[in-house]
Design an enzyme around this catalytic site. Structure first.
Site, PDB file in Angstrom:
ATOM      1  N   LEU A 138      38.761  27.169   0.206  1.00 60.30           N
ATOM      2  CA  LEU A 138      39.403  27.853   1.324  1.00 60.30           C
ATOM      3  C   LEU A 138      40.436  26.891   1.887  1.00 60.30           C
ATOM      4  CD1 LEU A 138      36.434  29.450   3.350  1.00 60.30           C
ATOM      5  CD2 LEU A 138      37.969  30.593   1.738  1.00 60.30           C
ATOM      6  N   ASP A 139      41.582  27.413   2.336  1.00 61.06           N
ATOM      7  CA  ASP A 139      42.557  26.563   3.019  1.00 61.06           C
ATOM      8  C   ASP A 139      41.887  25.867   4.196  1.00 61.06           C
ATOM      9  OD1 ASP A 139      44.491  27.480   1.288  1.00 61.06           O
ATOM     10  OD2 ASP A 139      45.289  28.968   2.688  1.00 61.06           O
ATOM     11  N   ALA A 140      42.347  24.669   4.505  1.00 62.57           N
ATOM     12  CA  ALA A 140      41.749  23.912   5.612  1.00 62.57           C
ATOM     13  C   ALA A 140      41.773  24.711   6.912  1.00 62.57           C
ATOM     14  CB  ALA A 140      42.474  22.582   5.788  1.00 62.57           C
ATOM     15  N   THR A 142      41.523  27.938   7.290  1.00 58.77           N
ATOM     16  CA  THR A 142      40.801  29.214   7.215  1.00 58.77           C
ATOM     17  C   THR A 142      39.304  28.989   7.386  1.00 58.77           C
ATOM     18  OG1 THR A 142      42.461  30.140   5.718  1.00 58.77           O
ATOM     19  CG2 THR A 142      40.322  31.231   5.765  1.00 58.77           C
TER      20      THR A 142
END
Length: 308
Positions: A138-140, A142
């Site tokens: 997951l993106d940091a 998100t």
């Protein structure tokens, strides 16, 4: 810094500096060019550019930068990161924003793997050390559910499942305005943004990217969507809905209204990894793991509902 000096072999005479250095030192041509551009190459005491030509027998001096220290997932207890599910094969966490999946060059914040280490989880899988157990990211920025493999068997099975797209990944997002139609599919390739390396965009030569969505709730200025990703490109949801002129609320990088974000108390995009569903790697039973909304996203929803 490391210095290397040597005569230029006759076999490299006439070759460009970057190409010759790559051959001599066993590095990529891009890395060799970077050394030359930083003034790290001299031929017979004269600085040489990456496109200069080598002369057989000339004295070549190269100053190499120090190798970066290996990245580590520092064990640290992460506030707000809870365990949603765990057994001998897998662990699913509720990842808060501001936490990366694993350590990378340039990231100095906490990581999911570091948080799991601090919580006493042992990951025994193959792969690069700093990414052991990672089967998805997951993106940091998100929040939401993320699964990590603890055993080698789980790692192999889940890596294959994500690659073959048999894992059901659902996100919830609040986007500006009201998408029309209210349910649909966005099939548009995504690649690097032409003007910014850290942004992405719908591009003709991008990688195939497919997003399915349904509207769950409509507010005066925004809509809550349930999103199913068929592919998993970086920033896929943010890019696809920005391309439709319905950016995620709180996402100024992709064109969101900062005034609306401030009114809702948002300091990041309203995007949450809501659930994962997949066949358990040990026995094949279907397992679904759901993450509740964190406080900042829930507050923004409450404000939108009160205004509608």
């Amino acid at each position: 810094m490391t210095q290397r000096s040597m005569p230029v072999p006759e076999g490299l005479a006439g070759m460009r500096v970057d190409a010759g250095l790559a051959r001599l030192l066993g590095v990529s041509r891009t890395a060799a060019a970077a050394v030359a551009e930083d003034g790290g190459v001299e031929i017979d005491g004269v600085p040489a550019g990456k496109s200069d030509r080598l002369t057989g027998g000339a004295w070549l001096s190269v100053t190499l930068p120090e190798s970066p220290a290996p990245v580590e997932n520092t064990p640290v207890e992460i506030e707000g990161m809870t365990i949603l599910y765990s057994d001998d094969d897998i662990v699913a966490v509720d990842k808060p924003p501001g936490v990366a999946a694993h350590a990378t060059v340039g990231w100095h914040g906490p990581t999911v793997l570091g948080g799991l280490a601090a919580a006493g989880f042992r990951i025994s899988t193959s792969g690069v050390h700093e990414r052991q157990g990672i089967v998805q990211r997951l993106d940091a920025g998100t929040s939401g559910v993320m699964v990590v493999a603890l055993s080698e068997h789980a790692y192999t099975v889940l890596k294959r499942a994500f690659k073959q797209r048999t894992v059901e990944k659902r996100y919830h997002a609040v986007v500006q305005g009201h998408p029309d139609p209210s349910s649909g599919t966005i099939d548009a390739p995504i690649g690097r943004h032409r003007g910014n390396d850290w942004k992405f965009a719908v591009t003709e030569g991008g990688r195939p990217s497919i997003t399915h969505y349904d509207t769950l709730e409509m507010f005066r200025a925004a809509s809550l969507l349930d999103i199913h990703l068929e592919t998993g490109r970086t920033h896929q949801i943010r890019v696809h809905f920005a391309a439709l002129h319905h950016p995620c609320v709180g996402d100024p990088t992709y064109g969101a209204d900062p005034v609306l974000a401030k009114r809702l108390g948002l300091e990041r995009q309203w995007l949450h990894a809501r659930s994962l569903a997949f066949a358990h790697p040990a026995d094949g039973r279907r397992i679904e793991i759901t993450s509740p909304y964190p406080a900042d996203l829930q507050h923004a929803l409450d404000v939108l509902r009160s205004e509608s």
